[in-house]
Design a protein around this motif. Sequence first.
Motif, PDB file in Angstrom:
ATOM      1  N   LEU A  54      36.544  38.136  23.692  1.00 34.48           N
ATOM      2  CA  LEU A  54      36.428  38.067  25.148  1.00 34.48           C
ATOM      3  C   LEU A  54      35.170  38.769  25.632  1.00 34.48           C
ATOM      4  CD1 LEU A  54      37.823  37.400  27.902  1.00 34.48           C
ATOM      5  CD2 LEU A  54      38.925  39.648  27.729  1.00 34.48           C
ATOM      6  N   ARG A  55      34.943  39.972  25.157  1.00 31.23           N
ATOM      7  CA  ARG A  55      33.788  40.755  25.617  1.00 31.23           C
ATOM      8  C   ARG A  55      32.479  40.161  25.108  1.00 31.23           C
ATOM      9  NH1 ARG A  55      37.093  46.122  23.769  1.00 31.23           N
ATOM     10  NH2 ARG A  55      38.707  45.982  25.382  1.00 31.23           N
ATOM     11  N   ALA A  56      32.501  39.623  23.895  1.00 34.18           N
ATOM     12  CA  ALA A  56      31.293  38.979  23.367  1.00 34.18           C
ATOM     13  C   ALA A  56      30.914  37.768  24.201  1.00 34.18           C
ATOM     14  CB  ALA A  56      31.512  38.575  21.909  1.00 34.18           C
ATOM     15  N   ALA A  57      31.904  37.033  24.687  1.00 37.57           N
ATOM     16  CA  ALA A  57      31.620  35.854  25.506  1.00 37.57           C
ATOM     17  C   ALA A  57      30.941  36.245  26.807  1.00 37.57           C
ATOM     18  CB  ALA A  57      32.919  35.095  25.795  1.00 37.57           C
ATOM     19  N   LEU A  58      31.342  37.365  27.380  1.00 39.17           N
ATOM     20  CA  LEU A  58      30.705  37.827  28.616  1.00 39.17           C
ATOM     21  C   LEU A  58      29.253  38.208  28.357  1.00 39.17           C
ATOM     22  CD1 LEU A  58      30.835  38.647  31.600  1.00 39.17           C
ATOM     23  CD2 LEU A  58      31.674  40.887  30.850  1.00 39.17           C
ATOM     24  N   ARG A  59      29.019  38.938  27.293  1.00 37.98           N
ATOM     25  CA  ARG A  59      27.661  39.388  27.000  1.00 37.98           C
ATOM     26  C   ARG A  59      26.734  38.222  26.651  1.00 37.98           C
ATOM     27  NH1 ARG A  59      27.274  44.773  23.539  1.00 37.98           N
ATOM     28  NH2 ARG A  59      25.190  44.521  24.399  1.00 37.98           N
TER      29      ARG A  59
ATOM     30  N   CYS B 133      27.733  46.062  31.431  1.00 39.67           N
ATOM     31  CA  CYS B 133      28.652  45.461  32.383  1.00 39.67           C
ATOM     32  C   CYS B 133      29.282  46.519  33.280  1.00 39.67           C
ATOM     33  CB  CYS B 133      29.752  44.705  31.639  1.00 39.67           C
ATOM     34  SG  CYS B 133      29.111  43.589  30.342  1.00 39.67           S
ATOM     35  N   ALA B 134      30.007  46.054  34.299  1.00 34.96           N
ATOM     36  CA  ALA B 134      30.642  46.978  35.240  1.00 34.96           C
ATOM     37  C   ALA B 134      31.840  46.297  35.891  1.00 34.96           C
ATOM     38  CB  ALA B 134      29.646  47.413  36.311  1.00 34.96           C
ATOM     39  N   PHE B 135      32.754  47.119  36.395  1.00 35.39           N
ATOM     40  CA  PHE B 135      33.878  46.596  37.156  1.00 35.39           C
ATOM     41  C   PHE B 135      33.392  45.966  38.455  1.00 35.39           C
ATOM     42  CE2 PHE B 135      36.730  49.944  35.089  1.00 35.39           C
ATOM     43  CZ  PHE B 135      37.427  49.013  34.329  1.00 35.39           C
ATOM     44  N   VAL B 136      34.066  44.901  38.872  1.00 37.03           N
ATOM     45  CA  VAL B 136      33.832  44.307  40.190  1.00 37.03           C
ATOM     46  C   VAL B 136      35.198  43.951  40.773  1.00 37.03           C
ATOM     47  CG1 VAL B 136      31.526  43.407  39.716  1.00 37.03           C
ATOM     48  CG2 VAL B 136      33.521  42.017  39.158  1.00 37.03           C
ATOM     49  N   GLY B 137      35.345  44.163  42.074  1.00 35.09           N
ATOM     50  CA  GLY B 137      36.589  43.798  42.743  1.00 35.09           C
ATOM     51  C   GLY B 137      37.761  44.632  42.285  1.00 35.09           C
ATOM     52  N   GLY B 138      38.925  44.285  42.829  1.00 39.43           N
ATOM     53  CA  GLY B 138      40.168  44.937  42.413  1.00 39.43           C
ATOM     54  C   GLY B 138      40.298  46.354  42.945  1.00 39.43           C
ATOM     55  N   PRO B 139      41.245  47.113  42.413  1.00 43.03           N
ATOM     56  CA  PRO B 139      42.142  46.797  41.303  1.00 43.03           C
ATOM     57  C   PRO B 139      43.328  45.939  41.742  1.00 43.03           C
ATOM     58  CG  PRO B 139      42.637  48.977  42.126  1.00 43.03           C
ATOM     59  CD  PRO B 139      41.454  48.489  42.918  1.00 43.03           C
ATOM     60  N   PHE B 140      43.996  45.336  40.754  1.00 43.44           N
ATOM     61  CA  PHE B 140      45.169  44.506  41.013  1.00 43.44           C
ATOM     62  C   PHE B 140      46.372  45.139  40.319  1.00 43.44           C
ATOM     63  CE2 PHE B 140      41.400  41.872  41.175  1.00 43.44           C
ATOM     64  CZ  PHE B 140      41.583  41.132  42.343  1.00 43.44           C
ATOM     65  N   THR B 141      47.437  45.395  41.092  1.00 42.88           N
ATOM     66  CA  THR B 141      48.577  46.149  40.567  1.00 42.88           C
ATOM     67  C   THR B 141      49.914  45.453  40.827  1.00 42.88           C
ATOM     68  OG1 THR B 141      48.698  47.425  42.637  1.00 42.88           O
ATOM     69  CG2 THR B 141      47.392  48.367  40.832  1.00 42.88           C
ATOM     70  N   GLU B 142      49.921  44.134  40.907  1.00 40.04           N
ATOM     71  CA  GLU B 142      51.164  43.418  41.180  1.00 40.04           C
ATOM     72  C   GLU B 142      52.198  43.687  40.084  1.00 40.04           C
ATOM     73  OE1 GLU B 142      48.327  41.700  43.900  1.00 40.04           O
ATOM     74  OE2 GLU B 142      48.246  42.369  41.821  1.00 40.04           O
ATOM     75  N   SER B 143      53.323  44.290  40.474  1.00 39.25           N
ATOM     76  CA  SER B 143      54.337  44.710  39.503  1.00 39.25           C
ATOM     77  C   SER B 143      54.920  43.534  38.732  1.00 39.25           C
ATOM     78  CB  SER B 143      55.465  45.468  40.210  1.00 39.25           C
ATOM     79  OG  SER B 143      54.981  46.645  40.809  1.00 39.25           O
ATOM     80  N   LEU B 144      55.047  42.369  39.382  1.00 42.60           N
ATOM     81  CA  LEU B 144      55.639  41.225  38.715  1.00 42.60           C
ATOM     82  C   LEU B 144      54.848  40.826  37.478  1.00 42.60           C
ATOM     83  CD1 LEU B 144      57.799  38.978  38.744  1.00 42.60           C
ATOM     84  CD2 LEU B 144      56.248  37.640  40.191  1.00 42.60           C
ATOM     85  N   TYR B 145      53.542  41.048  37.517  1.00 42.41           N
ATOM     86  CA  TYR B 145      52.685  40.660  36.406  1.00 42.41           C
ATOM     87  C   TYR B 145      52.322  41.848  35.510  1.00 42.41           C
ATOM     88  CZ  TYR B 145      52.042  36.288  38.939  1.00 42.41           C
ATOM     89  OH  TYR B 145      52.255  35.092  39.580  1.00 42.41           O
TER      90      TYR B 145
END
Length: 311
Positions: A221-226, A253-265
Amino acid sequence: MTQLRRAGGRYLAAFALAVALFAPATGAMAQTAPAGGAPNASPPAPAPAAKAAPPASVVVPGFWDPKRRPDRPDVTRLPTQIRFVTTEDYPPFSFRGEDGRPVGFNVDVARAICTELAIRCTLEIVPFEALADALASGKADAAIAGIAITPVTRETLDFSDRYFRSPARFVALRGDGGAKVTPDALGSKTVGVIGGTAHEAFLHDFFGEIAVRAFPDPDALRAALRKGEVDLIFGDGVQLALWLNGTGSENCCAFVGGPFTESLYFGEGMGIAVKRGNDALRQSLNYALAQLWEEGVYTDLYLRWFPISVY
């Protein structure tokens, strides 16, 4: 046996290692003996006097309502010591240090709890799948090992108040993240995610316009981003923060947006598990956790183990 699920990660098998956390009467660390070795003094636990101000770039989450203060526990109802169990496969929460001893955020929280309650504690490393049995059989009093709080685990375990929750986060190449992370803003983007996870399900349910590309493991996953094969990746915030803060990311790289904490997921978060009905210990843990937050100890421990903001 309880069907355990690790909050935000997988688990591996581990070997048993019992360690005394400290002797509260003197405030010093107890002498402990690793398997096959001579006794050694564990490093001293931090005991800040006041809440530390976190760096501006790090958000320290608070899980305690200042209007709801747990009652001070009746020490006569507590055991003479608290026997914690944890695992060695869950960095930065619990793993073995260079000297073979258990270290990590969970280990430090357990030590701080026992300092707050002025009670002697021990810590034993066991396989993740053996945690519930250790509590049920009376071999341990409390498990601080990232057990996810779910309806299934609540059927056979009781939990302290939540002391950590790992959010989901997007990561992009530096300079390519854009200002907004919304379904509309990402409508033309390709987002990578580990296949078969709650993170993939969340993307399909809430970001239906994006192109989702599944990968078999974090490295791919991370290699695909780079390589530019995807525009962003989406996953567990703690594991992504460890990568971003390590040498392997090369500051790409860096974080963008979020965070997302929906308990259902993404679950309710982490609590300390105890045997069903052990209300005296559970309530004492809640009191200690609230005090650690109020006194700034939790903030100091959080900043030690999460130098890049997970939130």
